[in-house]
Design an enzyme around this catalytic site. Sequence first.
Site, PDB file in Angstrom:
ATOM      1  N   TRP A   1      28.817  42.596  37.618  1.00 22.08           N
ATOM      2  CA  TRP A   1      30.087  43.045  38.584  1.00 22.08           C
ATOM      3  C   TRP A   1      29.673  44.332  39.362  1.00 22.08           C
ATOM      4  O   TRP A   1      30.094  44.231  40.525  1.00 22.08           O
ATOM      5  CB  TRP A   1      31.414  43.320  37.641  1.00 22.08           C
ATOM      6  CG  TRP A   1      31.736  41.659  37.140  1.00 22.08           C
ATOM      7  CD1 TRP A   1      31.768  41.223  35.829  1.00 22.08           C
ATOM      8  CD2 TRP A   1      32.147  40.485  38.463  1.00 22.08           C
ATOM      9  NE1 TRP A   1      32.209  39.785  35.841  1.00 22.08           N
ATOM     10  CE2 TRP A   1      32.599  39.563  37.278  1.00 22.08           C
ATOM     11  CE3 TRP A   1      32.232  40.458  39.686  1.00 22.08           C
ATOM     12  CZ2 TRP A   1      32.971  38.327  37.836  1.00 22.08           C
ATOM     13  CZ3 TRP A   1      32.784  39.252  40.013  1.00 22.08           C
ATOM     14  CH2 TRP A   1      33.107  38.316  38.919  1.00 22.08           C
TER      15      TRP A   1
ATOM     16  N   ASP B   1      36.446  50.054  37.990  1.00 26.84           N
ATOM     17  CA  ASP B   1      36.970  48.540  37.577  1.00 26.84           C
ATOM     18  C   ASP B   1      37.026  48.498  36.131  1.00 26.84           C
ATOM     19  O   ASP B   1      36.130  48.436  35.356  1.00 26.84           O
ATOM     20  CB  ASP B   1      35.932  47.671  38.050  1.00 26.84           C
ATOM     21  CG  ASP B   1      35.960  46.376  38.031  1.00 26.84           C
ATOM     22  OD1 ASP B   1      36.757  45.946  37.112  1.00 26.84           O
ATOM     23  OD2 ASP B   1      35.360  45.497  38.570  1.00 26.84           O
TER      24      ASP B   1
ATOM     25  N   LYS C   1      41.998  39.077  32.454  1.00 27.68           N
ATOM     26  CA  LYS C   1      41.057  39.264  31.608  1.00 27.68           C
ATOM     27  C   LYS C   1      41.984  39.595  30.246  1.00 27.68           C
ATOM     28  O   LYS C   1      41.781  38.922  29.336  1.00 27.68           O
ATOM     29  CB  LYS C   1      39.882  40.115  31.764  1.00 27.68           C
ATOM     30  CG  LYS C   1      39.233  39.932  33.094  1.00 27.68           C
ATOM     31  CD  LYS C   1      38.414  38.725  32.930  1.00 27.68           C
ATOM     32  CE  LYS C   1      37.853  38.439  34.149  1.00 27.68           C
ATOM     33  NZ  LYS C   1      36.886  39.259  34.981  1.00 27.68           N
TER      34      LYS C   1
END
Length: 368
Positions: free
Chosen positions: A104, A179, A203
């Site tokens: 990511w 993040d 998530k």
Amino acid sequence: MMTAPIYNFSAGPAVLPESVLRTAQSEMFDYNGTGFSVMTMSHRSDVFASILYHAEQDLRQLMGIPDNYKVLFLQGGASAQFNQVVMNFAGGFRRVDSVVTGNWSKIAHSQMGKLSDCTIHLAADGGRDYAYTDLPPVESWDIGRDSAFVHFVINETVHGLQYGEVPKLGADMPPLVCDMSSEILSRRINVADFGVIYAGAQKNIGPSGATIVIIREDLLDRCSDRIPDVWNYRSHVQKQGMYNTPATYPIYIAGLVFRWLQSQGGVRQMETVNTLKAKTLYEAIDSSGGFYRNPVRPDARSKMNVIFSTGNADLDERFAQESTTRGLQLLRGYKSLGGMRASIYNAMPLQGVEALIDFMAEFQRRYG
Ligand SMILES: *Cc1c(COP(=O)(O)O)cnc(C)c1O
């Protein structure tokens, strides 16, 4: 009739507490005596305003968010934030520092420079240095004092890496933009250590569609009027999250999850259970005599996304298929990595991890 429980190990959209889904079901046609579903009511209604208000307050309570931080529920997912943070906070700067530690942050790094004149400086490269099996320590990050901010991903959902100790920068350093998509609310963190925290909801919080962004107030002075309002954090803050239609239903579910977290003892209790779940699962992998392997150095192992493999792609595929017939769902690893991945977010009970370990032992007896 008793049916065996189904455990959902999806990396995201992911498992939600059953009680939350039951509440949503019971309120589907009539929220709180209004005669409406939350899905069909105006975002400008008092009822929805109250849902949004309480979701924010409960999140503030759970995370201990200081008063000088604003909380937004935006759309576009975590991926939109890769660029939105640059648009809003890098104007007038020449450099942004970017720490790459896995899938990511690598994608973030590749995107942040688009539509920006800033240099996106690779402050650390965990791919080059560790093949994503360990994390570059914060002391090794090459950070410029004149950078707009430092971007990093605290838990790498695909590579199964997590900073066990939360990285911290000195007060004279640029703000940290984090993040936190795949670990938010899973352990205690100090919000004041960050300039910005963002997380896609799907998530560890709720359905996809809502993205939580927590911003230290003074950074909003950087948001230029030239940024279109829909991308401008300041506009969203000024309109109290109602600049345009927010993701009303995902926010409602997120609010139910926050209340569930409070009923479970909050983030502190989650941290205790999450630590136990991860420890139990990694011990099962490490004590399998090499039948199951995890490539990550122990200190950098994620407590949320546990990757493992047998080292044999055919056997891994068999594991993924057979586990499904036992009610252990969505264990297949990320497409480019292969192997297995067990995502064990807040809503995954310890019993789910124990059921997985039982199956792993049985599978090894048959194929080991
Ligand atoms: C899933 C994930 C993303 C991407 O989220 P989208 O909401 O699909 O944009 C970004 N970062 C991390 C750490 C993730 O786990």
